[in-house]
Design a protein around this motif. Structure first.
Motif, short mmCIF file in Angstrom:
data_model
loop_
_atom_site.label_atom_id
_atom_site.label_comp_id
_atom_site.label_asym_id
_atom_site.label_seq_id
_atom_site.Cartn_x
_atom_site.Cartn_y
_atom_site.Cartn_z
N ASP A 7 0.83 -1.21 0.00
CA ASP A 7 0.00 0.00 0.00
C ASP A 7 0.86 1.26 0.00
O ASP A 7 0.58 2.22 -0.71
CB ASP A 7 -0.94 0.02 1.20
N LEU A 8 1.93 1.25 0.79
CA LEU A 8 2.84 2.39 0.83
C LEU A 8 3.53 2.58 -0.52
O LEU A 8 3.65 3.70 -1.01
CB LEU A 8 3.87 2.22 1.95
N PHE A 10 2.41 1.63 -3.52
CA PHE A 10 1.43 2.13 -4.49
C PHE A 10 1.16 3.62 -4.27
O PHE A 10 1.12 4.39 -5.22
CB PHE A 10 0.12 1.35 -4.40
N ARG A 11 0.96 4.02 -3.02
CA ARG A 11 0.69 5.43 -2.72
C ARG A 11 1.88 6.31 -3.11
O ARG A 11 1.69 7.40 -3.64
CB ARG A 11 0.38 5.62 -1.25
N THR A 12 3.07 5.83 -2.82
CA THR A 12 4.27 6.61 -3.12
C THR A 12 4.43 6.80 -4.62
O THR A 12 4.71 7.90 -5.10
CB THR A 12 5.51 5.92 -2.53
N ALA A 14 2.11 6.61 -6.86
CA ALA A 14 0.91 7.16 -7.51
C ALA A 14 1.13 8.61 -7.95
O ALA A 14 0.51 9.06 -8.91
CB ALA A 14 -0.28 7.08 -6.57
N ASP A 15 2.01 9.32 -7.26
CA ASP A 15 2.28 10.71 -7.62
C ASP A 15 3.16 10.75 -8.87
O ASP A 15 4.24 10.16 -8.88
CB ASP A 15 2.99 11.42 -6.46
N ARG A 19 7.02 9.45 -9.25
CA ARG A 19 7.27 8.33 -10.15
C ARG A 19 8.32 8.71 -11.19
O ARG A 19 9.22 7.92 -11.50
CB ARG A 19 5.96 7.90 -10.82
#
Length: 108
Positions: A7-8, A10-12, A14-15, A19
């Motif tokens: 989850d961390l 993916f969230r990281t 996602a920006d 990325r």
């Protein structure tokens, strides 16, 4: 959340700016904040903040050298995402195989 938590990760990632910074480190190797800022399209404080988030997620490592800090991508940190993608690929392949079997039976 801890580094390696999907989850961390993916969230990281996602920006889009984070990325892009991570992708640049993957492609071009170790970079300083200044070098990353020159091509990031955002301010140096913003790049530093993004690097901090990437570091907390375990995606980058920093190496101080004099007055500069060099950052490098940690590709092994992507392992949980690779595992998740592999699981999802298997899941969907099984679903499509089942659908193909059903359609074949319906055609007979």
């Amino acid at each position: 959340m801890t580094p390696g938590d999907p989850d961390l990760l993916f969230r990281t990632l996602a920006d889009p700016t984070r990325r892009a910074i991570f992708e640049r480190l993957c492609r071009d190797g170790e970079q300083t904040v200044g070098a990353l800022t020159a091509r990031a399209g955002v301010s140096q404080p913003a790049v530093s903040k993004h690097l901090g988030v990437l570091k907390l997620a375990g995606l980058v490592r920093d190496r101080p050298e004099g007055r500069q800090t060099h950052y490098s991508a940690q590709l092994a940190a992507l392992a949980p995402l690779t595992d998740w993608t592999r699981q999802m690929t298997g899941f969907w392949e099984a679903r499509f195989d089942g659908l193909e079997d059903l359609l074949t039976r319906m055609d007979q």
